[in-house]
Write a protein that holds these residues in place. Sequence first.
Motif, PDB file in Angstrom:
ATOM      1  N   PRO A   4       7.201   3.811  -3.919  1.00 47.88           N
ATOM      2  CA  PRO A   4       5.838   3.246  -3.900  1.00 47.88           C
ATOM      3  C   PRO A   4       5.420   2.612  -5.234  1.00 47.88           C
ATOM      4  CG  PRO A   4       5.712   5.606  -4.161  1.00 47.88           C
ATOM      5  CD  PRO A   4       7.176   5.291  -3.993  1.00 47.88           C
ATOM      6  N   HIS A   5       6.136   1.562  -5.642  1.00 47.82           N
ATOM      7  CA  HIS A   5       5.847   0.919  -6.928  1.00 47.82           C
ATOM      8  C   HIS A   5       4.401   0.425  -7.017  1.00 47.82           C
ATOM      9  CE1 HIS A   5       9.886   0.906  -8.622  1.00 47.82           C
ATOM     10  NE2 HIS A   5      10.381   0.436  -7.492  1.00 47.82           N
ATOM     11  N   LYS A   6       3.971  -0.311  -6.006  1.00 46.60           N
ATOM     12  CA  LYS A   6       2.632  -0.919  -6.056  1.00 46.60           C
ATOM     13  C   LYS A   6       1.537   0.135  -6.042  1.00 46.60           C
ATOM     14  CE  LYS A   6       3.948  -5.357  -4.022  1.00 46.60           C
ATOM     15  NZ  LYS A   6       3.773  -6.301  -2.884  1.00 46.60           N
ATOM     16  N   LEU A   7       1.769   1.206  -5.308  1.00 49.84           N
ATOM     17  CA  LEU A   7       0.791   2.290  -5.247  1.00 49.84           C
ATOM     18  C   LEU A   7       0.497   2.852  -6.630  1.00 49.84           C
ATOM     19  CD1 LEU A   7      -0.781   4.446  -3.482  1.00 49.84           C
ATOM     20  CD2 LEU A   7       1.299   5.814  -3.664  1.00 49.84           C
ATOM     21  N   LEU A   8       1.530   3.058  -7.431  1.00 49.96           N
ATOM     22  CA  LEU A   8       1.378   3.708  -8.733  1.00 49.96           C
ATOM     23  C   LEU A   8       0.694   2.822  -9.765  1.00 49.96           C
ATOM     24  CD1 LEU A   8       4.853   5.430  -8.850  1.00 49.96           C
ATOM     25  CD2 LEU A   8       2.649   6.547  -8.473  1.00 49.96           C
ATOM     26  N   SER A   9       0.622   1.533  -9.492  1.00 45.77           N
ATOM     27  CA  SER A   9      -0.066   0.624 -10.426  1.00 45.77           C
ATOM     28  C   SER A   9      -1.442   0.227  -9.907  1.00 45.77           C
ATOM     29  CB  SER A   9       0.782  -0.632 -10.657  1.00 45.77           C
ATOM     30  OG  SER A   9       1.007  -1.313  -9.437  1.00 45.77           O
ATOM     31  N   SER A  10      -1.890   0.875  -8.824  1.00 47.91           N
ATOM     32  CA  SER A  10      -3.164   0.550  -8.199  1.00 47.91           C
ATOM     33  C   SER A  10      -4.221   1.580  -8.571  1.00 47.91           C
ATOM     34  CB  SER A  10      -2.986   0.503  -6.674  1.00 47.91           C
ATOM     35  OG  SER A  10      -4.223   0.454  -6.024  1.00 47.91           O
ATOM     36  N   ASN A  11      -5.492   1.221  -8.311  1.00 45.88           N
ATOM     37  CA  ASN A  11      -6.586   2.170  -8.503  1.00 45.88           C
ATOM     38  C   ASN A  11      -7.245   2.539  -7.180  1.00 45.88           C
ATOM     39  OD1 ASN A  11      -6.588   2.593 -11.312  1.00 45.88           O
ATOM     40  ND2 ASN A  11      -7.517   0.585 -11.617  1.00 45.88           N
ATOM     41  N   ASN A  12      -6.779   1.954  -6.091  1.00 44.19           N
ATOM     42  CA  ASN A  12      -7.439   2.142  -4.809  1.00 44.19           C
ATOM     43  C   ASN A  12      -6.532   2.860  -3.815  1.00 44.19           C
ATOM     44  OD1 ASN A  12      -9.880   0.657  -5.461  1.00 44.19           O
ATOM     45  ND2 ASN A  12      -8.597  -1.169  -5.441  1.00 44.19           N
ATOM     46  N   ILE A  13      -7.137   3.707  -3.029  1.00 44.44           N
ATOM     47  CA  ILE A  13      -6.413   4.408  -1.975  1.00 44.44           C
ATOM     48  C   ILE A  13      -7.029   4.011  -0.639  1.00 44.44           C
ATOM     49  CG2 ILE A  13      -5.931   6.671  -0.975  1.00 44.44           C
ATOM     50  CD1 ILE A  13      -4.360   6.145  -3.461  1.00 44.44           C
ATOM     51  N   TYR A  14      -6.224   3.465   0.225  1.00 44.43           N
ATOM     52  CA  TYR A  14      -6.679   3.089   1.550  1.00 44.43           C
ATOM     53  C   TYR A  14      -5.852   3.822   2.593  1.00 44.43           C
ATOM     54  CZ  TYR A  14      -8.822  -0.775  -0.991  1.00 44.43           C
ATOM     55  OH  TYR A  14      -9.546  -1.526  -1.866  1.00 44.43           O
ATOM     56  N   LYS A  15      -6.293   3.723   3.833  1.00 51.14           N
ATOM     57  CA  LYS A  15      -5.584   4.359   4.941  1.00 51.14           C
ATOM     58  C   LYS A  15      -4.112   3.941   4.976  1.00 51.14           C
ATOM     59  CE  LYS A  15      -5.900   4.854   9.960  1.00 51.14           C
ATOM     60  NZ  LYS A  15      -6.671   4.464  11.166  1.00 51.14           N
ATOM     61  N   LYS A  16      -3.852   2.682   4.658  1.00 48.49           N
ATOM     62  CA  LYS A  16      -2.485   2.161   4.729  1.00 48.49           C
ATOM     63  C   LYS A  16      -1.544   2.828   3.719  1.00 48.49           C
ATOM     64  CE  LYS A  16      -3.306  -1.668   1.513  1.00 48.49           C
ATOM     65  NZ  LYS A  16      -3.322  -3.123   1.315  1.00 48.49           N
ATOM     66  N   ASN A  17      -2.111   3.573   2.760  1.00 49.17           N
ATOM     67  CA  ASN A  17      -1.276   4.199   1.738  1.00 49.17           C
ATOM     68  C   ASN A  17      -0.664   5.525   2.184  1.00 49.17           C
ATOM     69  OD1 ASN A  17      -3.590   2.869  -0.504  1.00 49.17           O
ATOM     70  ND2 ASN A  17      -1.428   2.349  -0.587  1.00 49.17           N
ATOM     71  N   HIS A  18      -0.945   5.956   3.389  1.00 48.81           N
ATOM     72  CA  HIS A  18      -0.430   7.238   3.854  1.00 48.81           C
ATOM     73  C   HIS A  18       1.090   7.338   3.684  1.00 48.81           C
ATOM     74  CE1 HIS A  18       1.383   9.923   6.849  1.00 48.81           C
ATOM     75  NE2 HIS A  18       0.342  10.708   6.629  1.00 48.81           N
ATOM     76  N   ASP A  19       1.821   6.344   4.174  1.00 47.88           N
ATOM     77  CA  ASP A  19       3.282   6.397   4.122  1.00 47.88           C
ATOM     78  C   ASP A  19       3.799   6.309   2.694  1.00 47.88           C
ATOM     79  OD1 ASP A  19       3.257   6.584   6.836  1.00 47.88           O
ATOM     80  OD2 ASP A  19       3.818   4.507   7.211  1.00 47.88           O
ATOM     81  N   GLU A  20       3.124   5.521   1.860  1.00 50.47           N
ATOM     82  CA  GLU A  20       3.548   5.397   0.462  1.00 50.47           C
ATOM     83  C   GLU A  20       3.368   6.710  -0.287  1.00 50.47           C
ATOM     84  OE1 GLU A  20       2.462   1.242  -1.288  1.00 50.47           O
ATOM     85  OE2 GLU A  20       0.962   1.737   0.226  1.00 50.47           O
ATOM     86  N   ILE A  21       2.246   7.375  -0.037  1.00 45.24           N
ATOM     87  CA  ILE A  21       1.992   8.651  -0.707  1.00 45.24           C
ATOM     88  C   ILE A  21       2.934   9.729  -0.175  1.00 45.24           C
ATOM     89  CG2 ILE A  21       0.278  10.494  -1.017  1.00 45.24           C
ATOM     90  CD1 ILE A  21      -1.829   8.286  -1.215  1.00 45.24           C
ATOM     91  N   SER A  22       3.202   9.695   1.125  1.00 45.05           N
ATOM     92  CA  SER A  22       4.177  10.616   1.703  1.00 45.05           C
ATOM     93  C   SER A  22       5.548  10.413   1.064  1.00 45.05           C
ATOM     94  CB  SER A  22       4.257  10.402   3.211  1.00 45.05           C
ATOM     95  OG  SER A  22       5.211  11.262   3.788  1.00 45.05           O
ATOM     96  N   ASN A  23       5.954   9.168   0.861  1.00 43.20           N
ATOM     97  CA  ASN A  23       7.225   8.871   0.192  1.00 43.20           C
ATOM     98  C   ASN A  23       7.227   9.389  -1.239  1.00 43.20           C
ATOM     99  OD1 ASN A  23       8.182   7.620   2.461  1.00 43.20           O
ATOM    100  ND2 ASN A  23       8.348   5.580   1.571  1.00 43.20           N
ATOM    101  N   PHE A  24       6.098   9.203  -1.917  1.00 40.67           N
ATOM    102  CA  PHE A  24       6.012   9.690  -3.304  1.00 40.67           C
ATOM    103  C   PHE A  24       6.284  11.187  -3.362  1.00 40.67           C
ATOM    104  CE2 PHE A  24       3.937  11.882  -6.694  1.00 40.67           C
ATOM    105  CZ  PHE A  24       4.306  11.157  -7.809  1.00 40.67           C
ATOM    106  N   PHE A  25       5.611  11.944  -2.494  1.00 37.63           N
ATOM    107  CA  PHE A  25       5.794  13.393  -2.504  1.00 37.63           C
ATOM    108  C   PHE A  25       7.239  13.777  -2.199  1.00 37.63           C
ATOM    109  CE2 PHE A  25       1.049  13.794  -1.704  1.00 37.63           C
ATOM    110  CZ  PHE A  25       0.783  14.366  -2.938  1.00 37.63           C
TER     111      PHE A  25
END
Length: 234
Positions: free
Chosen positions: A177-198
């Motif tokens: 989740p490269h883009k997630l880690l450089s963002s300041n916003n969390i949206y519904k679409k981030n569920h899979d990215e955050i799951s991958n991070f964990f």
Amino acid sequence: RSQKKIKGILLFTKIHKENDLYIKFLSNDDELVSGIVYGGLSKKKNNLYQLGFFLDFNIFIKTNKVTSINAELTPPYMSQIINDKFKLHCLLSTISIINLSILEGQKVNNIFKYSENFFKILTNNNKWLISHLNYLLDLLKLIGYDIDHLNNFNKKYFDLEKLNFLNDISNSSIEFPHKLLSSNNIYKKNHDEISNFFKIFETVFEKNHLLNINLYLPNHYHLFKKLLLEKLKI
């Protein structure tokens, strides 16, 4: 007998006997310190010795006797987040991860500074989740297991077996989740990215660290992860 004063974060408590508490805390010298709080289960003291609280510890060292401790509350004040279940679960998860990351007698340079900086963000900012994810990566780096995602930004996948970045997908890789880690916003679409991070954090932490000391990811971590991912599904 000698005495010293140290600022620290309370990481662990256990009933010692009768009215006393055995505690461990991370000091601002980046070391794990333990001792006994006599009368620590009294109503006045018990409210003070809460996991994640920052305290100024007075440590009394007696020759051939157990170290005794008392303390006073100091900023950042973590009691501010008690009524926010997401922040509270994040605090307990983070504390439990720190407690597994450093062993007694070991020194992990800058672990206190990085932890204090994150907890200040947690108490003062509503956009704290990305800071938390980046803090977990910083923690891995501090204990010697750098994922180095910044220098692999052009590689889309992370291999969960070999623990390295890949340009092309493999049977054991997931999207990082490269883009997630450089963002300041969390949206519904981030569920899979955050799951991958964990998944990535857990794999690196377990394979490199926890398996070596025969320990497992703590319940507080799993509870926070479950709570967060369920919210992101809504």
